[in-house]
Design a protein around this motif. Sequence first.
Motif, short mmCIF file in Angstrom:
data_model
loop_
_atom_site.label_atom_id
_atom_site.label_comp_id
_atom_site.label_asym_id
_atom_site.label_seq_id
_atom_site.Cartn_x
_atom_site.Cartn_y
_atom_site.Cartn_z
N SER A 42 -6.47 2.62 4.63
CA SER A 42 -5.44 3.64 4.42
C SER A 42 -5.20 3.70 2.92
O SER A 42 -4.86 2.68 2.30
CB SER A 42 -4.15 3.28 5.14
OG SER A 42 -4.35 3.19 6.52
N ILE A 43 -5.40 4.88 2.34
CA ILE A 43 -5.27 5.04 0.89
C ILE A 43 -4.22 6.09 0.59
O ILE A 43 -4.25 7.19 1.14
CB ILE A 43 -6.62 5.43 0.25
CG1 ILE A 43 -7.68 4.39 0.60
CG2 ILE A 43 -6.49 5.60 -1.25
CD1 ILE A 43 -9.09 4.77 0.20
N THR A 44 -3.25 5.74 -0.28
CA THR A 44 -2.18 6.66 -0.67
C THR A 44 -2.12 6.72 -2.19
O THR A 44 -1.98 5.68 -2.83
CB THR A 44 -0.82 6.16 -0.13
OG1 THR A 44 -0.92 5.93 1.27
CG2 THR A 44 0.27 7.16 -0.41
N PRO A 45 -2.26 7.95 -2.79
CA PRO A 45 -2.39 9.24 -2.13
C PRO A 45 -3.76 9.41 -1.47
O PRO A 45 -4.70 8.70 -1.79
CB PRO A 45 -2.20 10.24 -3.28
CG PRO A 45 -2.56 9.49 -4.52
CD PRO A 45 -2.23 8.06 -4.26
N LYS A 46 -3.80 10.36 -0.57
CA LYS A 46 -5.01 10.60 0.20
C LYS A 46 -6.16 11.01 -0.71
O LYS A 46 -6.02 11.90 -1.55
CB LYS A 46 -4.75 11.68 1.24
CG LYS A 46 -5.90 11.90 2.21
CD LYS A 46 -5.54 12.93 3.27
CE LYS A 46 -6.70 13.15 4.22
NZ LYS A 46 -6.37 14.14 5.27
#
Length: 201
Positions: A42-46
């Motif tokens: 899961s990476i933020t920001p996308k």
Amino acid sequence: MIYQLRHLTTYLYEKPVTFARCALRLAPWQDTAQSVMDSHLSITPKPTLLETHIGQFGERVVTATIETPHRSLKILAKSRVEVTRAGPTWPLGGRAWEAVRTEAFASTSLDLASPVHFLYPTRMTALQPAITAFVAESFQPGRPVLEAAFDVARRIKAEFAYDPKSTEVSTPAIEAFTARHGVCQDFAHIMIAGLRGLGLP
């Protein structure tokens, strides 16, 4: 045994960053004794783009490109792994360390599993007489290689202080060795430099 793994990396920036590209090696290894049941990022920001390939040692590499302006970047890796390998037998054994050294230097293979890739110094693990001498104390003539290596790891744990503020990612092994403190990376570099100083991959 089933393990649930969670690994979070957070980057914080003083000013907005408009572009980032990360090569991520966060998937657990899979072999006959270790099965990856689930693994995701899961990476933020996308990310704008995600690409996956297999690295030179067979590891899964995910390259993430982020083009959204951001002041923080969070990378969360979650995995479930089933491990079926037996624990180590005690006492640790293995062949005599001199035999392992001789075989490593006799290797003519350049494939990815060849010991030649792990015999020579690097910028972070330069050969240092002081480090080699420290590691050599555990490698008496004829001692089994695994037993001796485990002894080095035990001595590093006993004699060096874990201090996350004492070193940086660019700190060479000799600095952490001289100061007798550092973090996991430093301790690994000290052991690698010492083993290579003895001719062991």
